[in-house]
Design a protein around this motif. Structure first.
Motif, PDB file in Angstrom:
ATOM      1  N   GLY A  69       0.809  -1.209   0.000  1.00  0.00           N
ATOM      2  CA  GLY A  69       0.000   0.000   0.000  1.00  0.00           C
ATOM      3  C   GLY A  69       0.846   1.263   0.000  1.00  0.00           C
ATOM      4  O   GLY A  69       0.385   2.323  -0.434  1.00  0.00           O
ATOM      5  N   LEU A  70       2.081   1.157   0.452  1.00  0.00           N
ATOM      6  CA  LEU A  70       2.985   2.310   0.428  1.00  0.00           C
ATOM      7  C   LEU A  70       3.241   2.772  -1.005  1.00  0.00           C
ATOM      8  O   LEU A  70       3.578   3.933  -1.230  1.00  0.00           O
ATOM      9  CB  LEU A  70       4.304   1.976   1.119  1.00  0.00           C
ATOM     10  N   LEU A  71       3.063   1.881  -1.971  1.00  0.00           N
ATOM     11  CA  LEU A  71       3.249   2.254  -3.379  1.00  0.00           C
ATOM     12  C   LEU A  71       2.154   3.210  -3.839  1.00  0.00           C
ATOM     13  O   LEU A  71       2.312   3.895  -4.856  1.00  0.00           O
ATOM     14  CB  LEU A  71       3.295   1.003  -4.256  1.00  0.00           C
ATOM     15  N   ASN A  72       1.052   3.286  -3.098  1.00  0.00           N
ATOM     16  CA  ASN A  72      -0.023   4.234  -3.387  1.00  0.00           C
ATOM     17  C   ASN A  72       0.179   5.563  -2.673  1.00  0.00           C
ATOM     18  O   ASN A  72      -0.566   6.500  -2.901  1.00  0.00           O
ATOM     19  CB  ASN A  72      -1.382   3.660  -2.958  1.00  0.00           C
ATOM     20  N   LEU A 109      14.324  -8.653   1.773  1.00  0.00           N
ATOM     21  CA  LEU A 109      15.173  -7.640   1.126  1.00  0.00           C
ATOM     22  C   LEU A 109      14.596  -7.178  -0.210  1.00  0.00           C
ATOM     23  O   LEU A 109      14.777  -6.022  -0.597  1.00  0.00           O
ATOM     24  CB  LEU A 109      16.599  -8.164   0.964  1.00  0.00           C
ATOM     25  N   ASP A 110      13.853  -8.043  -0.905  1.00  0.00           N
ATOM     26  CA  ASP A 110      13.178  -7.628  -2.138  1.00  0.00           C
ATOM     27  C   ASP A 110      12.064  -6.632  -1.821  1.00  0.00           C
ATOM     28  O   ASP A 110      11.852  -5.668  -2.557  1.00  0.00           O
ATOM     29  CB  ASP A 110      12.620  -8.831  -2.894  1.00  0.00           C
ATOM     30  N   LEU A 111      11.344  -6.881  -0.716  1.00  0.00           N
ATOM     31  CA  LEU A 111      10.315  -5.930  -0.289  1.00  0.00           C
ATOM     32  C   LEU A 111      10.950  -4.578   0.010  1.00  0.00           C
ATOM     33  O   LEU A 111      10.432  -3.538  -0.403  1.00  0.00           O
ATOM     34  CB  LEU A 111       9.568  -6.453   0.938  1.00  0.00           C
ATOM     35  N   PHE A 112      12.081  -4.574   0.724  1.00  0.00           N
ATOM     36  CA  PHE A 112      12.802  -3.327   0.997  1.00  0.00           C
ATOM     37  C   PHE A 112      13.070  -2.578  -0.301  1.00  0.00           C
ATOM     38  O   PHE A 112      12.832  -1.380  -0.410  1.00  0.00           O
ATOM     39  CB  PHE A 112      14.156  -3.598   1.649  1.00  0.00           C
ATOM     40  N   GLU A 113      13.611  -3.300  -1.271  1.00  0.00           N
ATOM     41  CA  GLU A 113      14.009  -2.683  -2.535  1.00  0.00           C
ATOM     42  C   GLU A 113      12.812  -2.061  -3.247  1.00  0.00           C
ATOM     43  O   GLU A 113      12.887  -0.934  -3.727  1.00  0.00           O
ATOM     44  CB  GLU A 113      14.682  -3.726  -3.424  1.00  0.00           C
ATOM     45  N   ILE A 114      11.708  -2.776  -3.304  1.00  0.00           N
ATOM     46  CA  ILE A 114      10.499  -2.267  -3.961  1.00  0.00           C
ATOM     47  C   ILE A 114      10.044  -0.974  -3.294  1.00  0.00           C
ATOM     48  O   ILE A 114       9.750   0.020  -3.962  1.00  0.00           O
ATOM     49  CB  ILE A 114       9.372  -3.322  -3.919  1.00  0.00           C
ATOM     50  N   ILE A 115       9.984  -0.969  -1.976  1.00  0.00           N
ATOM     51  CA  ILE A 115       9.488   0.201  -1.246  1.00  0.00           C
ATOM     52  C   ILE A 115      10.470   1.367  -1.348  1.00  0.00           C
ATOM     53  O   ILE A 115      10.069   2.510  -1.564  1.00  0.00           O
ATOM     54  CB  ILE A 115       9.194  -0.183   0.216  1.00  0.00           C
ATOM     55  N   GLN A 116      11.754   1.085  -1.238  1.00  0.00           N
ATOM     56  CA  GLN A 116      12.755   2.148  -1.321  1.00  0.00           C
ATOM     57  C   GLN A 116      12.832   2.738  -2.732  1.00  0.00           C
ATOM     58  O   GLN A 116      13.029   3.941  -2.878  1.00  0.00           O
ATOM     59  CB  GLN A 116      14.111   1.633  -0.866  1.00  0.00           C
ATOM     60  N   GLU A 117      12.647   1.912  -3.759  1.00  0.00           N
ATOM     61  CA  GLU A 117      12.639   2.435  -5.129  1.00  0.00           C
ATOM     62  C   GLU A 117      11.478   3.402  -5.344  1.00  0.00           C
ATOM     63  O   GLU A 117      11.553   4.294  -6.172  1.00  0.00           O
ATOM     64  CB  GLU A 117      12.565   1.291  -6.146  1.00  0.00           C
ATOM     65  N   HIS A 118      10.408   3.208  -4.592  1.00  0.00           N
ATOM     66  CA  HIS A 118       9.259   4.106  -4.680  1.00  0.00           C
ATOM     67  C   HIS A 118       9.505   5.413  -3.927  1.00  0.00           C
ATOM     68  O   HIS A 118       8.777   6.375  -4.092  1.00  0.00           O
ATOM     69  CB  HIS A 118       8.013   3.403  -4.130  1.00  0.00           C
ATOM     70  N   GLY A 119      10.540   5.444  -3.096  1.00  0.00           N
ATOM     71  CA  GLY A 119      10.875   6.665  -2.370  1.00  0.00           C
ATOM     72  C   GLY A 119      10.553   6.638  -0.893  1.00  0.00           C
ATOM     73  O   GLY A 119      10.741   7.630  -0.192  1.00  0.00           O
ATOM     74  N   ASN A 120      10.049   5.515  -0.405  1.00  0.00           N
ATOM     75  CA  ASN A 120       9.753   5.391   1.015  1.00  0.00           C
ATOM     76  C   ASN A 120      10.947   4.789   1.744  1.00  0.00           C
ATOM     77  O   ASN A 120      11.675   3.986   1.188  1.00  0.00           O
ATOM     78  CB  ASN A 120       8.541   4.486   1.235  1.00  0.00           C
ATOM     79  N   GLU A 121      11.099   5.167   2.988  1.00  0.00           N
ATOM     80  CA  GLU A 121      12.153   4.597   3.816  1.00  0.00           C
ATOM     81  C   GLU A 121      11.623   3.365   4.519  1.00  0.00           C
ATOM     82  O   GLU A 121      10.424   3.245   4.776  1.00  0.00           O
ATOM     83  CB  GLU A 121      12.621   5.633   4.838  1.00  0.00           C
ATOM     84  N   VAL A 122      12.532   2.460   4.821  1.00  0.00           N
ATOM     85  CA  VAL A 122      12.194   1.251   5.568  1.00  0.00           C
ATOM     86  C   VAL A 122      13.042   1.242   6.829  1.00  0.00           C
ATOM     87  O   VAL A 122      14.258   1.360   6.758  1.00  0.00           O
ATOM     88  CB  VAL A 122      12.492  -0.025   4.741  1.00  0.00           C
ATOM     89  N   ALA A 123      12.386   1.125   7.969  1.00  0.00           N
ATOM     90  CA  ALA A 123      13.109   1.006   9.235  1.00  0.00           C
ATOM     91  C   ALA A 123      12.814  -0.378   9.804  1.00  0.00           C
ATOM     92  O   ALA A 123      11.650  -0.777   9.893  1.00  0.00           O
ATOM     93  CB  ALA A 123      12.658   2.081  10.211  1.00  0.00           C
TER      94      ALA A 123
END
Length: 131
Positions: A69-72, A109-123
């Protein structure tokens, strides 16, 4: 369930200013102590966000929200916190695909990459199992 140890559940919360929102993804068998989470992550007091906030910020409805949902969330208003347990072997996480009809299993780590490529940070944070 293919990987029960990688099953995730999600909490969508906000702080008391209603300006900071958080998606907290934890192992499915955990309960989150919001006061403890607040203290550990130095946030303001937290409570569950409304259905209207979820729809406005992630274009999702209750029961169907996931890290995807972060991709939205183009404005980046939602901070993402992931239970660090998902990094342990086998390094998998099971989440919905923005509908509560199926679970997608992917490498954490793939989930991290998807979210970070969208511009969101992952903690990644420790979320102790609460009885």
């Amino acid at each position: 369930m293919l990987y029960p140890d990688a099953d995730a559940k999600n909490l969508f919360v906000r702080d008391d200013t209603k300006r900071n929102y958080f998606l907290i993804t934890v192992k499915g068998d955990k309960r989150v102590d919001l006061k403890g989470f607040r203290k550990e992550n130095q946030t303001r007091p937290l409570s569950f966000a409304s259905e209207a906030d979820l729809l406005r910020l992630m274009d999702l409805i209750p029961g169907s929200f996931t890290p995807f949902g972060l991709l939205n969330n183009d404005g980046g208003q939602v901070n993402f916190f992931l239970d660090e347990e998902f990094l342990k072997e086998p390094g998998l996480v099971g989440i919905h695909s923005n509908e509560n009809t199926a679970t997608v299993w992917l490498k954490t780590l793939d989930l991290f990459e998807i979210i970070q490529e969208h511009g969101n940070e992952v903690a990644t944070v420790p979320i102790p199992k609460r009885d």
